[in-house]
Every structure is written in C-alpha cells, then in structure tokens.
Design a protein around this motif. Structure first.
Motif, short mmCIF file in Angstrom:
data_model
loop_
_atom_site.label_atom_id
_atom_site.label_comp_id
_atom_site.label_asym_id
_atom_site.label_seq_id
_atom_site.Cartn_x
_atom_site.Cartn_y
_atom_site.Cartn_z
N UNK A 262 43.11 36.02 32.99
CA UNK A 262 44.16 36.34 33.95
C UNK A 262 43.61 37.14 35.13
N UNK A 263 42.67 38.04 34.84
CA UNK A 263 42.05 38.81 35.93
C UNK A 263 41.27 37.90 36.86
N UNK A 264 40.61 36.89 36.32
CA UNK A 264 39.82 35.97 37.15
C UNK A 264 40.71 35.16 38.09
N UNK A 265 41.97 35.00 37.74
CA UNK A 265 42.92 34.23 38.57
C UNK A 265 43.64 35.11 39.58
N UNK A 266 43.33 36.40 39.59
CA UNK A 266 43.90 37.29 40.58
C UNK A 266 45.28 37.83 40.26
N UNK A 267 45.70 37.73 38.99
CA UNK A 267 47.02 38.24 38.63
C UNK A 267 47.03 39.76 38.50
N UNK A 268 45.87 40.34 38.28
CA UNK A 268 45.79 41.79 38.13
C UNK A 268 44.39 42.20 37.73
N UNK A 269 44.14 43.51 37.73
CA UNK A 269 42.86 44.00 37.23
C UNK A 269 43.02 44.27 35.74
N UNK A 270 41.90 44.29 35.03
CA UNK A 270 41.92 44.51 33.59
C UNK A 270 40.79 45.43 33.20
N UNK A 271 40.98 46.13 32.12
CA UNK A 271 39.94 46.99 31.56
C UNK A 271 39.55 46.42 30.21
N UNK A 272 38.28 46.01 30.07
CA UNK A 272 37.81 45.37 28.85
C UNK A 272 36.41 45.87 28.52
N UNK A 273 35.96 45.71 27.28
CA UNK A 273 34.57 46.02 26.95
C UNK A 273 33.62 45.11 27.73
N UNK A 274 32.55 45.67 28.23
CA UNK A 274 31.60 44.89 29.03
C UNK A 274 31.03 43.71 28.23
N UNK A 275 30.93 43.88 26.93
CA UNK A 275 30.38 42.81 26.10
C UNK A 275 31.26 41.56 26.15
N UNK A 276 32.56 41.75 26.41
CA UNK A 276 33.47 40.60 26.54
C UNK A 276 33.12 39.82 27.80
N UNK A 277 32.78 40.52 28.88
CA UNK A 277 32.41 39.86 30.13
C UNK A 277 31.12 39.06 29.95
N UNK A 278 30.17 39.65 29.26
CA UNK A 278 28.87 38.99 29.05
C UNK A 278 29.05 37.64 28.36
N UNK A 279 29.97 37.57 27.40
CA UNK A 279 30.18 36.36 26.62
C UNK A 279 31.24 35.43 27.21
N UNK A 280 31.95 35.89 28.23
CA UNK A 280 33.09 35.12 28.74
C UNK A 280 32.68 33.93 29.59
N UNK A 281 33.38 32.79 29.46
CA UNK A 281 33.12 31.65 30.35
C UNK A 281 33.59 31.93 31.78
N UNK A 282 34.33 33.05 31.98
CA UNK A 282 34.83 33.41 33.31
C UNK A 282 34.02 34.54 33.93
N UNK A 283 32.82 34.81 33.40
CA UNK A 283 32.07 35.97 33.88
C UNK A 283 31.68 35.86 35.35
N UNK A 284 31.55 34.64 35.87
CA UNK A 284 31.22 34.48 37.29
C UNK A 284 32.46 34.49 38.18
N UNK A 285 33.64 34.52 37.54
CA UNK A 285 34.88 34.54 38.30
C UNK A 285 35.50 35.93 38.38
N UNK A 286 34.80 36.93 37.82
CA UNK A 286 35.30 38.30 37.90
C UNK A 286 34.19 39.21 38.41
N UNK A 287 34.58 40.32 38.98
CA UNK A 287 33.64 41.34 39.43
C UNK A 287 33.96 42.65 38.74
#
Length: 297
Positions: free
Chosen positions: A234-259
């Motif tokens: 949802x954060x990658x689609x611009x609906x809002x910002x999110x707070x998550x463990x960094x390890x989730x970003x590393x493994x996420x298929x959306x890691x290039x769609x979020x900053x």
C-alpha cells in the motif's frame, strides 16, 4: 474419533474456510468435509454452521476447541515420553511466521533441522506476525517467529534469532504523497499532514503509537492493515507512509517501489517463541537446540 480429525477440526475452526483449511492439512476439501461430518456424528452435535458462502462455529464447536487442543497436547506429551533414544526422532511440528520470516530465518532453520531429523514432519503456517505469540499461547501452533514484546506472557519461552531496524517508507512513484515527502526531505517532516498505513495491533503498532506521541501528533490513518508485506504494498502505491522492519523491505517484491525516509530509526529483536512446557517435547526441544546453534546472537 482420531487425532487427524481433531487437527482438521482445529484448522477449520481457525480459518472458517474449507479450502484454506484443506490446504493447511494437505487434504482435499471433500476429504476434509467428510472427516468433519464423521467427527460431528461421533460427537453427536453440529460443530459448524455452513452454507455455500460461509462457515461458522456453533456453541458446541467453540467449546470443542479446548477439548481438541488439550487432547492433541496430551498425545504429543505422551509420545515424547515414549521416545527411544536409539531410534531416529519422529513426530511433527508446526511453526507460525510471516512470509518474510520464511525467507529470512526459517528457510535456513528448516534446512538444518531437516538434515538432522529427516523423519520429523514439518508444517509451516504463514500469517500476521502480530498474532505469533497468541498462536503459540492458544496451543494452535508449537513454535512461532515473533517480534520481542516489552513483556513476555507467563509460560512463554523466547529465543532471539535476529534483529532489524524499523524504517519509515514512502512511494517512489509520482503522487501527492511523494511530492510532500520530497518537499521536506531536507527538513522536518510534517507528520500530521501525511497519511499512515497502520498495523492493526501488535508490537509494531505500539512502537508507532509511541513515535506519534513523542512527536505530539495524531496520525491520519488511511488504513489499518494485517501483515507487514501488505503495508509495503500500500505504501508503494502512494496511499500512505508505513513503518516496517527493514528486513521486510529487503525481501519485498516492492522494494524498488518504496523509498526509506531519512529518519532515525530504532531496532527490534526477532525470535522464536513457544510454551515453556512444550520444551519437554523432544521434537520442539530439538528445533530449539538447532536454532540456538544456528542463530548465535
């Protein structure tokens, strides 16, 4: 009545969905339905109300959950007392974790455990990590991966297996939210103006609530979401910002769609949890020992 039927019943009671329960139990929906019907005939009462659209527990079904859980727990305990040290360890073990944890921790753990104890049947159930401790405390699952809370419930054992920073993320796609983030990238972020993707409950929600209180604002919540992976989507689609463990970003298929926003972050600890009394079970004890040797924190 047999133990498999009790397992089928608990799976259906948890999911309230024949297809998902049958997948969890590795049987076909017709087989599951037939076994549940046989169980109800033996009990002498309907355990579920079901039609083409929904499945619900009856009052008898809700009461039967405790019986099924305690019966299976007693059976596992009895089997553990009958173990012959001269024979390969056998049995089954269920572990609950998030999708991210399967890649980050459980793959290596199961790989090592499988080599040491090939005769043990492993069952992996994925879901919202906020439910991990509850899944173990209720007796639904033997072991779970959980974020370490401030206070562990009584009777729960914890073994650290990893750490991860908590990070705030926003979209990389052009949208009003990204424009606001970019505009304040070098200064104070106007948190009260941003929409938030919030977890429904759990340790992560407690951390975010504490952050908002520290910065003296009430978050503008776009959605409450179950599961870290969905929060990233949802954060990658611009609906809002999110707070998550960094390890989730590393493994996420959306890691290039979020900053990752330029923000000082805190760290969380991740570990295995189980009931203290379950460590007397040789199968659970074997997994615990394997994890201790694999994750040396």
């Amino acid at each position: 009545m047999n133990h498999k039927q009790l397992q089928y019943f608990l799976a259906l009671a948890d999911t309230l969905h024949f297809s998902r329960a049958s997948e969890r139990c590795f049987v076909s929906p017709p087989t599951l339905s037939r076994q549940i019907k046989q169980l109800e005939e033996e009990v002498g009462a309907a355990l579920f109300l079901r039609d083409n659209r929904s499945v619900e527990l009856t009052q008898h079904g809700k009461a039967f959950i405790n019986y099924a859980q305690s019966t299976l727990a007693n059976w596992r305990q009895f089997k553990s007392e009958c173990v012959d040290d001269n024979k390969p360890l056998t049995g089954e073990l269920s572990l609950f974790c998030s999708v991210t944890a399967t890649y980050s921790f459980i793959y290596d753990l199961f790989s090592e455990f499988r080599q040491r104890y090939p005769a043990i049947e492993l069952n992996l159930i994925t879901g919202d990590p906020a439910h991990s401790i509850a899944e173990v405390a209720s007796g639904k699952e033997d072991v779970a991966v959980a974020v370490k809370p401030r206070h562990l419930p009584q009777g729960i054992e914890y073994l650290p297996i990893g750490r991860s920073r908590l990070v705030f993320i926003g979209p990389t796609m052009d949208c009003p939210l990204k424009s606001t983030i970019d505009k304040h990238s070098q200064g104070a972020m106007p948190w009260q103006e941003l929409s938030f993707i919030m977890p429904e409950h759990g340790v992560l929600k407690e951390r975010i609530d504490r952050f908002c209180k520290h910065h003296h604002f009430t978050p503008k919540v776009y959605a409450h979401v179950s599961g870290h992976e969905a929060m990233v989507a949802l954060a990658s689609l611009g609906f809002g910002i999110a707070c998550v463990p960094e390890i989730v970003i590393i493994q996420s298929p959306f890691k290039n769609q979020v900053q990752i926003l330029q923000l000082r972050s805190e760290e969380i600890e991740i570990g295995l949890v189980t009931k203290t009394k379950r460590l007397y079970d040789p199968v659970v004890k074997a997994l615990w020992s394997t994890a201790k040797g694999l994750f040396k924190l």
